[in-house]
Design a protein around this motif. Sequence first.
Motif, PDB file in Angstrom:
ATOM      1  N   LYS A  91       0.594  -1.122  -0.057  1.00  0.00           N
ATOM      2  CA  LYS A  91      -0.120  -0.193  -0.017  1.00  0.00           C
ATOM      3  C   LYS A  91       0.930   1.209  -0.029  1.00  0.00           C
ATOM      4  CE  LYS A  91      -4.131  -1.086  -0.220  1.00  0.00           C
ATOM      5  NZ  LYS A  91      -4.924  -0.995  -1.503  1.00  0.00           N
ATOM      6  N   ARG A  92       1.969   1.138  -0.457  1.00  0.00           N
ATOM      7  CA  ARG A  92       2.856   2.278  -0.902  1.00  0.00           C
ATOM      8  C   ARG A  92       2.851   2.759  -2.263  1.00  0.00           C
ATOM      9  NH1 ARG A  92       2.466   2.736   4.218  1.00  0.00           N
ATOM     10  NH2 ARG A  92       3.926   2.039   5.715  1.00  0.00           N
ATOM     11  N   CYS A  93       3.111   3.949  -2.450  1.00  0.00           N
ATOM     12  CA  CYS A  93       3.414   4.553  -3.754  1.00  0.00           C
ATOM     13  C   CYS A  93       4.875   4.061  -4.488  1.00  0.00           C
ATOM     14  CB  CYS A  93       3.288   6.169  -3.640  1.00  0.00           C
ATOM     15  SG  CYS A  93       3.800   6.843  -5.353  1.00  0.00           S
ATOM     16  N   SER A  94       4.787   3.509  -5.406  1.00  0.00           N
ATOM     17  CA  SER A  94       6.008   2.906  -6.031  1.00  0.00           C
ATOM     18  C   SER A  94       6.808   4.172  -6.680  1.00  0.00           C
ATOM     19  CB  SER A  94       5.763   1.983  -7.204  1.00  0.00           C
ATOM     20  OG  SER A  94       5.002   2.459  -8.158  1.00  0.00           O
ATOM     21  N   VAL A  95       6.253   5.359  -6.803  1.00  0.00           N
ATOM     22  CA  VAL A  95       6.844   6.568  -7.464  1.00  0.00           C
ATOM     23  C   VAL A  95       6.855   7.773  -6.388  1.00  0.00           C
ATOM     24  CG1 VAL A  95       6.767   5.722  -9.975  1.00  0.00           C
ATOM     25  CG2 VAL A  95       4.900   7.155  -8.707  1.00  0.00           C
ATOM     26  N   TYR A  96       6.954   7.287  -5.211  1.00  0.00           N
ATOM     27  CA  TYR A  96       6.775   8.362  -4.076  1.00  0.00           C
ATOM     28  C   TYR A  96       7.704   9.459  -4.522  1.00  0.00           C
ATOM     29  CZ  TYR A  96       6.040  10.273   0.496  1.00  0.00           C
ATOM     30  OH  TYR A  96       5.605  11.404   1.401  1.00  0.00           O
ATOM     31  N   GLU A  97       8.807   9.494  -4.618  1.00  0.00           N
ATOM     32  CA  GLU A  97       9.683  10.364  -4.854  1.00  0.00           C
ATOM     33  C   GLU A  97       9.263  11.544  -5.901  1.00  0.00           C
ATOM     34  OE1 GLU A  97      10.875   7.312  -4.725  1.00  0.00           O
ATOM     35  OE2 GLU A  97      11.476   7.440  -2.626  1.00  0.00           O
ATOM     36  N   SER A  98       8.750  10.916  -6.775  1.00  0.00           N
ATOM     37  CA  SER A  98       8.214  11.910  -8.128  1.00  0.00           C
ATOM     38  C   SER A  98       6.822  11.831  -8.154  1.00  0.00           C
ATOM     39  CB  SER A  98       8.751  11.223  -9.247  1.00  0.00           C
ATOM     40  OG  SER A  98       8.506  10.216  -9.574  1.00  0.00           O
ATOM     41  N   ARG A  99       6.055  11.825  -7.261  1.00  0.00           N
ATOM     42  CA  ARG A  99       4.577  11.493  -7.101  1.00  0.00           C
ATOM     43  C   ARG A  99       4.218  13.049  -7.593  1.00  0.00           C
ATOM     44  NH1 ARG A  99       6.254  12.318  -2.160  1.00  0.00           N
ATOM     45  NH2 ARG A  99       4.992  13.960  -0.652  1.00  0.00           N
ATOM     46  N   PRO A 100       2.959  13.271  -8.487  1.00  0.00           N
ATOM     47  CA  PRO A 100       2.564  14.439  -8.719  1.00  0.00           C
ATOM     48  C   PRO A 100       2.045  15.464  -7.518  1.00  0.00           C
ATOM     49  CG  PRO A 100       1.145  12.664  -9.820  1.00  0.00           C
ATOM     50  CD  PRO A 100       2.069  12.174  -8.588  1.00  0.00           C
ATOM     51  N   ARG A 101       2.062  16.705  -7.723  1.00  0.00           N
ATOM     52  CA  ARG A 101       1.524  17.861  -6.896  1.00  0.00           C
ATOM     53  C   ARG A 101       0.229  17.433  -6.318  1.00  0.00           C
ATOM     54  NH1 ARG A 101      -0.991  23.318  -7.912  1.00  0.00           N
ATOM     55  NH2 ARG A 101      -0.420  24.378  -5.918  1.00  0.00           N
ATOM     56  N   GLN A 102      -0.633  16.735  -7.074  1.00  0.00           N
ATOM     57  CA  GLN A 102      -2.116  16.697  -6.409  1.00  0.00           C
ATOM     58  C   GLN A 102      -1.845  15.690  -5.280  1.00  0.00           C
ATOM     59  OE1 GLN A 102      -5.159  15.397  -9.068  1.00  0.00           O
ATOM     60  NE2 GLN A 102      -6.138  14.124  -7.786  1.00  0.00           N
ATOM     61  N   CYS A 103      -0.916  14.643  -5.414  1.00  0.00           N
ATOM     62  CA  CYS A 103      -0.688  13.556  -4.431  1.00  0.00           C
ATOM     63  C   CYS A 103       0.136  14.217  -3.245  1.00  0.00           C
ATOM     64  CB  CYS A 103       0.153  12.502  -4.948  1.00  0.00           C
ATOM     65  SG  CYS A 103      -0.670  11.661  -6.377  1.00  0.00           S
ATOM     66  N   ARG A 104       1.128  15.083  -3.436  1.00  0.00           N
ATOM     67  CA  ARG A 104       1.935  15.874  -2.602  1.00  0.00           C
ATOM     68  C   ARG A 104       1.068  16.659  -1.487  1.00  0.00           C
ATOM     69  NH1 ARG A 104       7.475  15.671  -3.603  1.00  0.00           N
ATOM     70  NH2 ARG A 104       8.006  14.992  -5.853  1.00  0.00           N
ATOM     71  N   THR A 105       0.020  17.313  -1.887  1.00  0.00           N
ATOM     72  CA  THR A 105      -0.707  18.276  -1.272  1.00  0.00           C
ATOM     73  C   THR A 105      -1.893  17.676  -0.360  1.00  0.00           C
ATOM     74  OG1 THR A 105      -2.205  18.719  -3.304  1.00  0.00           O
ATOM     75  CG2 THR A 105       0.020  20.296  -2.635  1.00  0.00           C
ATOM     76  N   TRP A 106      -2.430  16.387  -0.682  1.00  0.00           N
ATOM     77  CA  TRP A 106      -3.670  15.917  -0.182  1.00  0.00           C
ATOM     78  C   TRP A 106      -3.277  15.590   1.322  1.00  0.00           C
ATOM     79  CZ3 TRP A 106      -5.142  11.973   2.998  1.00  0.00           C
ATOM     80  CH2 TRP A 106      -6.596  11.763   2.818  1.00  0.00           C
ATOM     81  N   PRO A 107      -3.836  15.872   2.439  1.00  0.00           N
ATOM     82  CA  PRO A 107      -5.171  16.222   2.390  1.00  0.00           C
ATOM     83  C   PRO A 107      -5.621  17.776   2.395  1.00  0.00           C
ATOM     84  CG  PRO A 107      -4.829  15.700   4.501  1.00  0.00           C
ATOM     85  CD  PRO A 107      -3.527  15.415   3.849  1.00  0.00           C
ATOM     86  N   PHE A 108      -4.920  18.432   2.105  1.00  0.00           N
ATOM     87  CA  PHE A 108      -4.903  20.077   2.124  1.00  0.00           C
ATOM     88  C   PHE A 108      -5.326  20.672   0.847  1.00  0.00           C
ATOM     89  CE2 PHE A 108      -1.499  18.393   5.043  1.00  0.00           C
ATOM     90  CZ  PHE A 108      -1.895  18.842   6.211  1.00  0.00           C
ATOM     91  N   SER A 115     -14.565  23.583   5.839  1.00  0.00           N
ATOM     92  CA  SER A 115     -15.053  23.743   7.274  1.00  0.00           C
ATOM     93  C   SER A 115     -14.588  22.933   8.176  1.00  0.00           C
ATOM     94  CB  SER A 115     -16.610  23.587   7.183  1.00  0.00           C
ATOM     95  OG  SER A 115     -16.843  22.259   6.885  1.00  0.00           O
ATOM     96  N   PRO A 116     -14.673  23.281   9.379  1.00  0.00           N
ATOM     97  CA  PRO A 116     -14.106  22.257  10.570  1.00  0.00           C
ATOM     98  C   PRO A 116     -14.726  20.935  10.409  1.00  0.00           C
ATOM     99  CG  PRO A 116     -14.222  24.277  11.427  1.00  0.00           C
ATOM    100  CD  PRO A 116     -14.879  24.384   9.995  1.00  0.00           C
ATOM    101  N   SER A 117     -16.222  20.871  10.015  1.00  0.00           N
ATOM    102  CA  SER A 117     -16.759  19.685   9.921  1.00  0.00           C
ATOM    103  C   SER A 117     -16.331  18.724   8.906  1.00  0.00           C
ATOM    104  CB  SER A 117     -18.429  19.955  10.042  1.00  0.00           C
ATOM    105  OG  SER A 117     -18.779  20.555   8.796  1.00  0.00           O
ATOM    106  N   ARG A 118     -15.954  19.535   7.670  1.00  0.00           N
ATOM    107  CA  ARG A 118     -15.544  18.697   6.796  1.00  0.00           C
ATOM    108  C   ARG A 118     -14.271  18.007   6.878  1.00  0.00           C
ATOM    109  NH1 ARG A 118     -16.198  15.764   2.206  1.00  0.00           N
ATOM    110  NH2 ARG A 118     -14.409  15.968   0.602  1.00  0.00           N
ATOM    111  N   TRP A 119     -13.178  18.849   7.415  1.00  0.00           N
ATOM    112  CA  TRP A 119     -11.892  18.293   7.891  1.00  0.00           C
ATOM    113  C   TRP A 119     -12.209  17.341   8.638  1.00  0.00           C
ATOM    114  CZ3 TRP A 119      -7.155  18.639   6.023  1.00  0.00           C
ATOM    115  CH2 TRP A 119      -6.157  18.325   7.147  1.00  0.00           C
ATOM    116  N   GLY A 120     -13.070  17.337   9.914  1.00  0.00           N
ATOM    117  CA  GLY A 120     -13.383  16.189  10.661  1.00  0.00           C
ATOM    118  C   GLY A 120     -14.024  14.926  10.103  1.00  0.00           C
ATOM    119  N   LYS A 121     -14.674  15.068   9.047  1.00  0.00           N
ATOM    120  CA  LYS A 121     -15.203  13.955   8.560  1.00  0.00           C
ATOM    121  C   LYS A 121     -14.032  13.191   7.672  1.00  0.00           C
ATOM    122  CE  LYS A 121     -18.856  12.943   5.365  1.00  0.00           C
ATOM    123  NZ  LYS A 121     -20.239  13.548   4.717  1.00  0.00           N
TER     124      LYS A 121
END
Length: 155
Positions: A91-108, A115-121
């Motif tokens: 369950k690890r990314c095989s290209v972690y070092e070069s993963r796309p920006r979308q992956c690097r920035t999740w969950p932000f 909202s706080p409720s969305r973050w809590g969910k």
Amino acid sequence: MAESESLAQDAQAWYRNGLQFECTGCGNCCSGPQTGFVWVDDQEIFAIANQVGLADDVDRFERQFVRNIGQRKSLAEYSDGDCIFLEPQTKRCSVYESRPRQCRTWPFWKENLVSPSRWGKLLSHARAAIEEDSTRSKKSKALVKGRHRQSLEFA
């Protein structure tokens, strides 16, 4: 809305004092059950192609690992919704070092910060996924055996 207004609102946002999040490495953010999109640009495609040894044949890399969605490009995924680069056993990314920006920035992502409720969910789902991970791992062993990883091997 003007950029300065947006920045002023961000300074007053509910998360201005920071957020608590610790990646557990469970891989659930990169897996199904539904399909999705991992948007990539040419620079990200080249970086991943380079990591898997296809920098000299980016066209081949794209044919194998990228799909066109209108004018955009997304990483391919398996029929169960797992990213093509998510190793099913670890369950690890095989290209972690070069993963796309979308992956690097999740969950932000903006939609997770409305909202706080969305973050809590989101955190609740992450905790539930961790608890279900051992059950899911047992069930997925049969699926893993059926997957062919030859597409990631370039001899």
